[in-house]
Scaffold this motif. Structure first.
Motif, mmCIF file in Angstrom:
data_model
loop_
_atom_site.group_PDB
_atom_site.id
_atom_site.type_symbol
_atom_site.label_atom_id
_atom_site.label_comp_id
_atom_site.label_asym_id
_atom_site.label_seq_id
_atom_site.Cartn_x
_atom_site.Cartn_y
_atom_site.Cartn_z
ATOM 1 N N ALA A 17 1.506 19.274 13.168
ATOM 2 C CA ALA A 17 0.904 18.502 12.074
ATOM 3 C C ALA A 17 1.705 17.234 11.804
ATOM 4 N N LEU A 18 3.028 17.357 11.723
ATOM 5 C CA LEU A 18 3.853 16.185 11.428
ATOM 6 C C LEU A 18 3.832 15.184 12.575
ATOM 7 N N GLU A 19 3.849 15.671 13.807
ATOM 8 C CA GLU A 19 3.813 14.764 14.962
ATOM 9 C C GLU A 19 2.469 14.050 15.068
ATOM 10 N N THR A 20 1.402 14.734 14.652
ATOM 11 C CA THR A 20 0.053 14.172 14.764
ATOM 12 C C THR A 20 -0.279 13.254 13.594
ATOM 13 N N GLY A 21 0.424 13.439 12.488
ATOM 14 C CA GLY A 21 0.105 12.668 11.287
ATOM 15 C C GLY A 21 -0.940 13.324 10.430
ATOM 16 N N ALA A 22 -1.237 14.616 10.717
ATOM 17 C CA ALA A 22 -2.194 15.343 9.881
ATOM 18 C C ALA A 22 -1.562 15.653 8.520
ATOM 19 N N TRP A 23 -2.410 15.777 7.514
ATOM 20 C CA TRP A 23 -1.960 16.129 6.157
ATOM 21 C C TRP A 23 -1.707 17.625 6.133
ATOM 22 N N LEU A 24 -0.577 18.042 5.574
ATOM 23 C CA LEU A 24 -0.170 19.442 5.648
ATOM 24 C C LEU A 24 0.205 19.987 4.279
ATOM 25 N N ARG A 25 -0.427 21.114 3.902
ATOM 26 C CA ARG A 25 -0.002 21.857 2.716
ATOM 27 C C ARG A 25 0.719 23.115 3.182
ATOM 28 N N MET A 85 0.850 -1.197 0.000
ATOM 29 C CA MET A 85 0.000 0.000 0.000
ATOM 30 C C MET A 85 0.886 1.247 0.000
ATOM 31 N N ARG A 86 0.576 2.186 -0.874
ATOM 32 C CA ARG A 86 1.394 3.396 -1.026
ATOM 33 C C ARG A 86 1.214 4.299 0.188
ATOM 34 N N GLU A 87 2.356 4.748 0.739
ATOM 35 C CA GLU A 87 2.311 5.648 1.889
ATOM 36 C C GLU A 87 1.748 6.996 1.447
ATOM 37 N N ARG A 88 0.869 7.551 2.253
ATOM 38 C CA ARG A 88 0.236 8.810 1.879
ATOM 39 C C ARG A 88 1.192 9.976 2.136
ATOM 40 N N ALA A 89 0.912 11.089 1.472
ATOM 41 C CA ALA A 89 1.727 12.280 1.637
ATOM 42 C C ALA A 89 1.530 12.863 3.033
ATOM 43 N N ALA A 90 2.622 13.338 3.623
ATOM 44 C CA ALA A 90 2.558 14.026 4.909
ATOM 45 C C ALA A 90 2.614 15.534 4.707
ATOM 46 N N LEU A 91 3.345 15.957 3.659
ATOM 47 C CA LEU A 91 3.519 17.382 3.381
ATOM 48 C C LEU A 91 3.415 17.598 1.873
ATOM 49 N N VAL A 92 2.690 18.633 1.499
ATOM 50 C CA VAL A 92 2.503 18.976 0.088
ATOM 51 C C VAL A 92 2.895 20.440 -0.107
ATOM 52 N N PHE A 93 3.628 20.707 -1.181
ATOM 53 C CA PHE A 93 4.054 22.068 -1.503
ATOM 54 C C PHE A 93 3.937 22.234 -3.008
ATOM 55 N N GLU A 94 3.027 23.129 -3.425
ATOM 56 C CA GLU A 94 2.747 23.307 -4.849
ATOM 57 C C GLU A 94 2.420 21.944 -5.461
ATOM 58 N N ASP A 95 3.210 21.454 -6.432
ATOM 59 C CA ASP A 95 2.869 20.155 -7.025
ATOM 60 C C ASP A 95 3.751 19.028 -6.501
ATOM 61 N N ARG A 96 4.488 19.297 -5.419
ATOM 62 C CA ARG A 96 5.370 18.280 -4.844
ATOM 63 C C ARG A 96 4.731 17.649 -3.608
ATOM 64 N N GLU A 97 4.890 16.346 -3.481
ATOM 65 C CA GLU A 97 4.375 15.627 -2.315
ATOM 66 C C GLU A 97 5.525 14.892 -1.622
ATOM 67 N N TYR A 98 5.472 14.886 -0.290
ATOM 68 C CA TYR A 98 6.495 14.212 0.509
ATOM 69 C C TYR A 98 5.824 13.300 1.520
ATOM 70 N N THR A 99 6.211 12.038 1.509
ATOM 71 C CA THR A 99 5.775 11.159 2.574
ATOM 72 C C THR A 99 6.637 11.439 3.801
ATOM 73 N N LEU A 100 6.201 10.938 4.943
ATOM 74 C CA LEU A 100 7.001 11.124 6.145
ATOM 75 C C LEU A 100 8.351 10.424 5.995
ATOM 76 N N ALA A 101 8.342 9.259 5.350
ATOM 77 C CA ALA A 101 9.593 8.533 5.133
ATOM 78 C C ALA A 101 10.537 9.325 4.242
ATOM 79 N N ALA A 102 9.995 10.012 3.242
ATOM 80 C CA ALA A 102 10.829 10.825 2.353
ATOM 81 C C ALA A 102 11.446 12.000 3.105
ATOM 82 N N LEU A 103 10.645 12.657 3.959
ATOM 83 C CA LEU A 103 11.174 13.763 4.760
ATOM 84 C C LEU A 103 12.284 13.273 5.689
ATOM 85 N N GLU A 104 12.066 12.087 6.285
ATOM 86 C CA GLU A 104 13.072 11.535 7.199
ATOM 87 C C GLU A 104 14.363 11.235 6.442
#
Length: 467
Positions: free
Chosen positions: A184-192, A1-20
């Motif tokens: 937002a990141l600690e809670t797991g909320a989706w963030l733009r 299952m694809r990990e959902r985005a944790a942070l979105v900026f313009e047309d870029r998406e980052y999963t929490l694993a990618a940020l880490e």
């Protein structure tokens, strides 16, 4: 299952694993550049995902982040670097790059998977700036423990969960922006994350992204209320809009609710203690910032004696909590800010028998513009540098859009245009510190000690005097 985005900026998406992974990669690079545990790293950045990556990278090394506002000019940055002793720099701002070697955020980061020691809870995590009344901004030291406590308080007060979707357009160098991002990141909320404030873009993304919690300060609230096509946006996904940083303007809040059906949740905090009070989500009121959140104690003390007063009586609001700052830099400023272990907010108000706070005035002289604190002495120092200025005093007046507006009373030795003085401040200091009005006066009212009687200037301007 694809990990959902944790942070979105313009047309870029980052999963929490990618940020880490990016934070690990940047941490390794900073370590090779000489960053060590206990050191301070200056970060001067626009709103962008790399800001988030840089903060987390610095923390991985046990170092502290010194947050510099991208609105600052060279003199302000030099002062911040001097009092914090920052030895390294990361960012995207030319002013910081001119002052010290800076790792630019535009440079790509190779994801890493390093192993880094966890920072001690009592180690400094972040230094963020707050103005005093007598000069340049002070650095507020938050440890990992105090910041974690503030995040818990914010998450619980707003009832944020991993199902929430929020967006942030406020500067991340300000405590509210940083708190929202970390929570937002600690809670797991989706963030733009938005590059800058653009009202139509914010409204579009509430509709498209199904944002559930909107964060607002006074200028954003006023912009929403006055938007001519507000009804054309579908804002039904919002649970509420949070109003923070300045007291609520009821007419503005009520206009938004009338036009959209969305209610408000007023909240109250300070750089030194980020979450003080918040309204309940059910039955929020516009006439109060709410009750102290669980984990925060509040009291009101007499302005004359410093002793606690009874319910409903007016005085200075003092608070204490695990989320209280570790202190200021310069360190000597810390003593004045504390009273028997309680933080002196500088706000005048009351606390009723049911725990509801009322804010009525400021006992300190600093001016609060769009959630940013401005020290009158800092603006006065710039004005005194003009050869035509013999004396001056700066004070704040209520402003429906910005909370307060800056007024400069000036005595001159020869004619000079108000625009010239305003531009002088704008060239030396951040734009929000620029006076909105200059009053030319025959004299500046002072006590025999030399202290400016700002209340007299306010009364002459047509404002009520301070308590």
């Amino acid at each position: 299952m694809r990990e959902r985005a944790a942070l979105v900026f313009e047309d870029r998406e980052y999963t929490l694993a990618a940020l880490e992974g990016l934070a690990d990669g940047l941490a390794g690079e900073l370590e090779r550049r000489g960053v060590r545990a206990g050191e301070r790293v200056a970060l001067m950045s626009s709103n962008r995902p790399e800001f988030v990556v840089a903060v987390r990278a610095v923390w991985r090394l046990g170092a502290a982040v010194v947050l510099l506002s991208p609105a600052w000019k060279r003199g302000e940055v030099e002062h911040a670097l001097e009092i914090t002793g920052a030895r390294h720099a990361v960012g995207d701002h030319p002013v910081l790059a001119e002052l010290m070697p800076m790792r630019h955020l535009d440079e790509p980061v190779a994801p890493g998977s390093g192993s880094f020691a966890r920072s001690p809870e009592q180690a400094d995590a972040v230094l963020v700036f707050s103005s005093g009344t007598t000069g340049m901004p002070k650095a507020v030291r938050h440890t990992h423990a105090s910041l974690a406590a503030a995040v818990r308080h914010w998450r619980d007060a707003l009832r944020l969960t991993s199902r929430d979707r929020i967006q942030i357009a406020t500067p991340p160098s300000h405590i509210l922006g940083l708190l929202n991002i970390v929570t937002a990141l600690e809670t797991g909320a989706w963030l733009r994350l938005h590059r800058r404030f653009d009202l139509d873009r914010l409204l579009q993304h509430i509709e498209r992204d199904r944002i559930t919690v909107e964060m607002a300060v006074a200028p954003i609230a006023l912009a929403i209320a006055s938007h001519p096509k507000l009804e054309s946006y579908d804002l039904s996904s919002l649970r509420y809009i949070m109003w923070g940083a300045t007291p609520v303007t009821p007419s503005v809040a009520e206009a938004v609710t009338r036009r959209t059906g969305v209610g408000w949740v007023p909240a109250y905090g300070a750089t030194e203690l980020p979450v003080i009070a918040c309204n309940p989500l059910d039955g929020a009121r516009l006439d109060t910032p709410g009750r102290p959140v669980p984990g925060v104690s509040a009291r009101v003390v007499s302005l004359d004696t410093g002793l606690p007063v009874g319910p409903g009586e007016s005085g200075e609001i003092e608070v204490r909590s695990d989320s209280l700052m570790a202190g200021y830099l310069p360190a000597e400023a810390t003593v004045e800010a504390l009273h028997d272990g309680w933080y002196r907010t500088g706000d005048v108000g009351s606390l009723d028998a049911d725990g509801w706070l009322r804010l009525t005035d400021r006992s300190k002289e600093m001016i609060k513009v769009r959630a940013f604190q401005v020290a009158p002495a800092e603006v006065e120092a710039v004005l005194h540098g003009h050869p035509a200025v013999a004396d001056c005093a700066v004070f704040g007046v209520p402003d429906p859009a910005d909370g307060e507006a800056i007024v400069a009373a000036v005595r001159t030795t020869r004619p000079v245009a108000a625009a010239e003085l305003i531009e002088l401040v704008g060239a030396r200091l951040a734009s929000y510190k620029r006076p909105s009005h200059v009053e030319f006066v025959p004299e500046i009212p002072r006590l025999p000690s030399g202290k400016v009687l700002r209340r007299v200037l306010k009364e002459r301007h047509g404002c009520p005097s301070d308590s």
